[in-house]
Design a protein around this motif. Structure first.
Motif, short mmCIF file in Angstrom:
data_model
loop_
_atom_site.label_atom_id
_atom_site.label_comp_id
_atom_site.label_asym_id
_atom_site.label_seq_id
_atom_site.Cartn_x
_atom_site.Cartn_y
_atom_site.Cartn_z
N ILE A 31 0.84 -1.20 0.00
CA ILE A 31 0.00 0.00 0.00
C ILE A 31 0.88 1.25 0.00
N VAL A 32 1.89 1.26 0.85
CA VAL A 32 2.80 2.40 0.92
C VAL A 32 3.47 2.62 -0.44
N GLY A 44 0.44 11.48 -4.49
CA GLY A 44 -0.51 12.44 -3.92
C GLY A 44 -1.65 11.66 -3.25
N GLY A 45 -2.75 12.34 -2.98
CA GLY A 45 -3.88 11.69 -2.33
C GLY A 45 -4.64 10.76 -3.25
N LEU A 46 -4.93 9.57 -2.76
CA LEU A 46 -5.72 8.59 -3.50
C LEU A 46 -6.86 8.09 -2.61
N SER A 47 -7.97 7.73 -3.24
CA SER A 47 -9.07 7.13 -2.49
C SER A 47 -8.67 5.71 -2.08
N ALA A 54 -0.31 4.58 12.87
CA ALA A 54 1.12 4.44 13.15
C ALA A 54 1.93 5.64 12.66
N GLY A 55 1.30 6.54 11.91
CA GLY A 55 2.00 7.71 11.42
C GLY A 55 2.77 7.49 10.13
N VAL A 56 2.49 6.40 9.44
CA VAL A 56 3.20 6.09 8.19
C VAL A 56 2.59 6.86 7.02
N ILE A 57 1.28 6.91 6.94
CA ILE A 57 0.60 7.64 5.87
C ILE A 57 -0.34 8.67 6.49
N ASP A 58 -0.81 9.59 5.67
CA ASP A 58 -1.69 10.66 6.14
C ASP A 58 -3.04 10.59 5.43
N ARG A 59 -4.07 11.03 6.13
CA ARG A 59 -5.39 11.21 5.51
C ARG A 59 -5.49 12.69 5.16
N THR A 60 -5.84 12.99 3.92
CA THR A 60 -5.96 14.37 3.46
C THR A 60 -7.34 14.57 2.84
N GLU A 61 -7.62 15.79 2.42
CA GLU A 61 -8.89 16.07 1.77
C GLU A 61 -9.05 15.28 0.48
N SER A 62 -7.93 14.97 -0.17
CA SER A 62 -7.99 14.25 -1.45
C SER A 62 -7.86 12.74 -1.29
N GLY A 63 -7.82 12.24 -0.07
CA GLY A 63 -7.71 10.79 0.16
C GLY A 63 -6.62 10.47 1.15
N VAL A 64 -5.90 9.38 0.89
CA VAL A 64 -4.78 9.02 1.74
C VAL A 64 -3.50 9.18 0.93
N GLU A 65 -2.41 9.52 1.62
CA GLU A 65 -1.16 9.70 0.89
C GLU A 65 0.04 9.35 1.75
N PHE A 66 1.09 8.96 1.08
CA PHE A 66 2.39 8.75 1.69
C PHE A 66 3.22 9.95 1.29
N PRO A 67 3.48 10.88 2.22
CA PRO A 67 4.09 12.16 1.84
C PRO A 67 5.60 12.11 1.62
N TYR A 68 6.12 10.93 1.36
CA TYR A 68 7.56 10.76 1.12
C TYR A 68 7.75 10.05 -0.21
N GLU A 69 8.98 10.09 -0.69
CA GLU A 69 9.28 9.40 -1.94
C GLU A 69 9.76 7.97 -1.70
#
Length: 119
Positions: A56-57, A64-67, A92-107
């Protein structure tokens, strides 16, 4: 490149790193702050970052954000199962929930630990 570093170690190691950074700051030296996720043991890390969750990560990295439905499609899994895994990763703090869905804010993720033979 934004990298999330995953480390193993208890509170003693974390306190040591914080103390070292504090000494540098007090001495007027630059402290390079990097995102880090700490786990107390390999077992704790594996509970959160099991292979299906790492998939998933990887699917989220740089997207960016995905559903959750789109994440499930990309990893080829059931939406409900992916939702459970996404919730674990968010908590766990690995990914974030945003207005546009969920995202992994790292590369990428860097795993910084050694595995030794049992004594």
């Amino acid at each position: 490149m934004k990298t999330l570093t995953v480390r193993l170690g208890g509170m003693t190691e974390i306190r040591s790193r914080i103390a070292a950074a504090s000494r540098k700051v007090l001495a007027g030296q630059h402290v390079d702050v990097q995102p880090c996720l700490n786990f107390g043991s390999y077992e704790d890390m594996h509970r959160v970052l099991a292979p299906s969750r790492l998939a998933i990560v990887k699917a989220l990295a740089g997207q960016g954000g995905l559903s959750i439905r789109e994440v499930a499609r990309r990893v080829g899994r059931d939406v409900q199962a992916v939702h459970r895994d996404v919730t674990t990763l968010i908590n766990a703090g690995v990914i974030d929930r945003t207005e546009s869905g969920v995202e992994f804010p790292y590369e990428n993720i860097h795993f910084d630990f050694d595995v030794s033979a049992a004594a």
